[in-house]
Enzyme design. Sequence first.
Site, PDB file in Angstrom:
ATOM      1  N   GLN A 150      70.090  53.055 -49.606  1.00 43.18           N
ATOM      2  CA  GLN A 150      70.582  51.877 -50.315  1.00 43.18           C
ATOM      3  C   GLN A 150      71.016  52.221 -51.736  1.00 43.18           C
ATOM      4  OE1 GLN A 150      68.331  48.038 -49.154  1.00 43.18           O
ATOM      5  NE2 GLN A 150      66.999  49.689 -48.423  1.00 43.18           N
ATOM      6  N   MET A 207      65.787  52.733 -42.292  1.00 44.68           N
ATOM      7  CA  MET A 207      64.675  52.775 -41.351  1.00 44.68           C
ATOM      8  C   MET A 207      63.569  51.765 -41.648  1.00 44.68           C
ATOM      9  SD  MET A 207      62.849  56.391 -42.371  1.00 44.68           S
ATOM     10  CE  MET A 207      63.960  57.281 -41.284  1.00 44.68           C
ATOM     11  N   GLU A 208      63.889  50.753 -42.474  1.00 47.74           N
ATOM     12  CA  GLU A 208      62.863  49.763 -42.813  1.00 47.74           C
ATOM     13  C   GLU A 208      62.288  49.075 -41.574  1.00 47.74           C
ATOM     14  OE1 GLU A 208      65.055  50.443 -46.583  1.00 47.74           O
ATOM     15  OE2 GLU A 208      65.612  50.237 -44.483  1.00 47.74           O
ATOM     16  N   ILE A 209      63.135  48.840 -40.549  1.00 46.25           N
ATOM     17  CA  ILE A 209      62.667  48.143 -39.351  1.00 46.25           C
ATOM     18  C   ILE A 209      61.521  48.897 -38.689  1.00 46.25           C
ATOM     19  CG2 ILE A 209      64.247  49.251 -37.697  1.00 46.25           C
ATOM     20  CD1 ILE A 209      63.417  45.493 -37.837  1.00 46.25           C
TER      21      ILE A 209
END
Length: 268
Positions: free
Chosen positions: A130, A149-151
């Site tokens: 980001q 890859m936050e999910i």
Amino acid sequence: MADDVPRRVALTVTDGVATVRLDRPEKMNALDPAMFSAILATGKELMAREDVGAVVLTGAGRAFCAGLDFGSFADMAERGPERTREREAAAPAPLGAAGALAQQAVHVWSLVPAPVIAAVQGVAFGGGLQIALGADIRLVAPDAQLSLMEILWGIVPDMCGTQLLPELVGRDVAKELALTGRKVSGTEAVRLGLATREAADPVAAALELAAEIAGHSRSATRAVKRLVDLAGRVPLAEGLAAEQAEIGALIGSPEQAAVVRRRLESRG
């Protein structure tokens, strides 16, 4: 940079090119509160500097930025609601459109008047990607690895990523990347529109491009950044009026006249 901000970012300026280096190589430049504060402080400094014609944003060592420090994820799980209250209480004053500190560490690069080039090697994961999205141009090594890859940690991209990514890759691809957290190579990132172009040595390529940009009229390069950033975000009539305002300010200015003289003289 303020003396009370721990050293997490190195800034040098040479011949109008600023090099901003995330400087926590032993942690693959992972993001912790000190890193967020240092990135924001560096960006704010560059917002005010008139001697900078272009910026290169990169990471020290073998990675651009591995994303949020692992300790932060453990803290989220153990102290979720309490941690949320602490974040809200510690929120800085708004910066442009961004309120949260982590968002400001990305958004600040759009507020720096000079064009910003991210040079991505190694990994750019989560918040690291980001931050790269906040730059105007992204040069990537073919074997770089990029991922929102936050999910995979049960959260969402909250550093401007959900707002910036669709503009680059389209809504459907943005959703696929954010919903799966899958890693893409630098080569695929270029194909998707996530990155601008490949470079075997992205830092060297970014410095070369930055030197070229810094060699042009500073008023013109800054105007180009302002105008392109308006496209699709304001009504067309407003964008076209902004073009005319910018060209009106440039034509006949001392800087533009000097550029014309140099061009004519070089033709011999």
